[in-house]
Scaffold this active site. Structure first.
Site, PDB file in Angstrom:
ATOM      1  N   HIS A  18       0.936  -1.235   0.397  1.00 46.21           N
ATOM      2  CA  HIS A  18       0.015  -0.050  -0.049  1.00 46.21           C
ATOM      3  C   HIS A  18       0.886   1.094   0.137  1.00 46.21           C
ATOM      4  O   HIS A  18       1.142   1.932   0.916  1.00 46.21           O
ATOM      5  CB  HIS A  18      -0.932   0.011   1.319  1.00 46.21           C
ATOM      6  CG  HIS A  18      -1.793   0.951   1.233  1.00 46.21           C
ATOM      7  ND1 HIS A  18      -1.609   2.295   1.150  1.00 46.21           N
ATOM      8  CD2 HIS A  18      -3.323   1.027   1.926  1.00 46.21           C
ATOM      9  CE1 HIS A  18      -2.839   2.978   1.557  1.00 46.21           C
ATOM     10  NE2 HIS A  18      -3.572   2.111   1.896  1.00 46.21           N
ATOM     11  N   GLU A  42      -1.109   1.483  -5.222  1.00 47.60           N
ATOM     12  CA  GLU A  42      -0.801   0.211  -4.787  1.00 47.60           C
ATOM     13  C   GLU A  42      -0.961  -1.010  -5.318  1.00 47.60           C
ATOM     14  O   GLU A  42      -1.568  -1.096  -6.160  1.00 47.60           O
ATOM     15  CB  GLU A  42      -2.076   0.133  -3.424  1.00 47.60           C
ATOM     16  CG  GLU A  42      -2.230   1.452  -2.724  1.00 47.60           C
ATOM     17  CD  GLU A  42      -3.433   1.444  -1.657  1.00 47.60           C
ATOM     18  OE1 GLU A  42      -3.931   0.316  -1.294  1.00 47.60           O
ATOM     19  OE2 GLU A  42      -3.965   2.767  -1.563  1.00 47.60           O
TER      20      GLU A  42
HETATM   21  C1  BG6 Z   1      -6.795   2.656   0.621  1.00 50.35           C
HETATM   22  C2  BG6 Z   1      -8.160   2.145   0.695  1.00 50.35           C
HETATM   23  O1  BG6 Z   1      -6.191   1.659   0.188  1.00 50.35           O
HETATM   24  O2  BG6 Z   1      -6.437   2.689   2.070  1.00 50.35           O
HETATM   25  C3  BG6 Z   1      -9.085   3.340   1.165  1.00 50.35           C
HETATM   26  O3  BG6 Z   1      -8.688   1.946  -0.799  1.00 50.35           O
HETATM   27  C4  BG6 Z   1      -8.612   3.573   2.858  1.00 50.35           C
HETATM   28  O4  BG6 Z   1     -10.563   3.022   1.466  1.00 50.35           O
HETATM   29  C5  BG6 Z   1      -6.925   3.915   2.673  1.00 50.35           C
HETATM   30  O5  BG6 Z   1      -9.337   4.715   3.197  1.00 50.35           O
HETATM   31  C6  BG6 Z   1      -6.602   3.804   3.917  1.00 50.35           C
HETATM   32  O6  BG6 Z   1      -6.940   2.865   4.807  1.00 50.35           O
HETATM   33  P1  BG6 Z   1      -6.345   2.844   6.433  1.00 50.35           P
HETATM   34  O7  BG6 Z   1      -6.902   1.678   7.048  1.00 50.35           O
HETATM   35  O8  BG6 Z   1      -4.840   2.611   6.446  1.00 50.35           O
HETATM   36  O9  BG6 Z   1      -6.719   4.358   7.100  1.00 50.35           O
END
Ligand code: BG6
Length: 298
Positions: free
Chosen positions: A167, A270
């Protein structure tokens, strides 16, 4: 603990275990090619910068650095589900491996490349929420490019199904001028529009909150950043989906570990297997998903 890790795995100044933010153990890489950092917590890469260039990975100034909380920025590893758990909303978003400390398998040096392999495995706690025996290795090579390989082995007796993501948060000079190329014609699931499926037309530009899963795509993406006069190229192997995310104004304000104005300087691209492209892995098999990050001037 740090002294012992350095004795066992350290590579002098090229790869050193230090106390990172919140006292969490971190490996700092420093070679002629680059500087880099990875936390044992989540096997989370938080920094990569080629010698003479500016940082590539974005980090929030509001990030937590605590056991059992995710780090905001860098490269969280999402596994074995992506986003909220489909069956149980009380389970952590993006799975559990970003919330725990991984162990060190090896640290090696080859010329100006430092490769670090970190590992996590199924245990009683993971089996209680996801009944699959597995090992997951994150192998990271810090060099003139950044290579991250997520190596999953199914130790169970049945085929497993999971989602996984590197990510990755990238620095951009100004999101409003940023474009992403490489996904033209690809279908995306638009999380901002009830998961409607739409074809991407041309390059991606950003004019509001953006949260999309591009499916059935193995191709490279390019972040074109006129403000920093830089291109970031994300190539991948064995990844069939790409997520593109920027929280924009309101979502940034709503996240406690994200600065109100930080959305202008970041974008997530990602490397994943998620949604329609969830991974099926036969008993005993190993799957390696890889992302290779490179930069070029614009
Ligand atoms: C992204 C998702 O990859 O990650 C989003 O598609 C999400 O929907 C974002 O808000 C952040 O996620 P987190 O759990 O790290 O706040």
């Amino acid at each position: 603990m740090l002294a012992e890790l350095n004795r066992k795995f350290g590579q002098g100044d090229a790869a050193k275990f230090v106390a990172g933010y919140g006292g969490l153990p971190r490996i700092d890489v420093n070679t002629a090619a680059c500087t880099g950092s990875v936390y044992l917590h989540g096997a989370h890469v938080t920094h990569w910068q080629k010698r003479g260039e500016s940082p590539v990975l974005w980090m929030s100034e509001k990030s937590w650095f605590e056991d059992a909380k995710p780090i905001r920025g860098g490269v969280p590893i999402c596994f074995p589900w992506f986003g909220p758990n489909a069956n149980n909303a009380t389970l952590p978003a993006h799975g559990f491996v970003r919330l725990k400390s991984w162990s060190v398998q090896s640290v090696t040096r080859q010329g100006d490349d430092v490769t670090i392999a970190l590992e996590t495995k199924s245990d009683e706690q993971t089996l209680a929420v996801w009944p699959v025996r597995f090992t997951l290795v994150h192998r990271i090579t810090f060099g003139a490019t950044l290579t991250m390989s997520l190596e999953l082995t199914n130790l169970g007796g049945d085929t497993l199904t999971c989602e996984e993501a590197l990510h990755t948060y990238f620095v951009v000079g100004d999101i409003k001028q940023t474009r992403v190329a490489g996904l033209n014609g690809v279908t995306f699931i638009d999380k901002m529009d009830n998961k409607a499926r739409k074809p991407q037309q041309g390059e991606i530009t950003f004019t509001g909150e953006t949260d999309r899963v591009y499916i059935n795509t193995c191709g490279a993406s390019e972040i074109i950043d006129p403000a920093l006069r830089r291109k970031i190229i994300i190539s991948k192997e064995n990844s069939h989906a790409t997520v593109v995310w920027n929280p924009w104004i309101n979502k940034s304000k709503a996240m406690p570990d994200f600065g109100d104005d930080e959305w202008t300087g970041m974008v997530c691209i990602e490397t994943c297997n998620a949604a329609d492209n969830a991974l099926s892995l036969a008993a005993g098999a190993t799957h390696i998903m890889r992302a290779v990050i490179a930069t070029a001037s614009l």
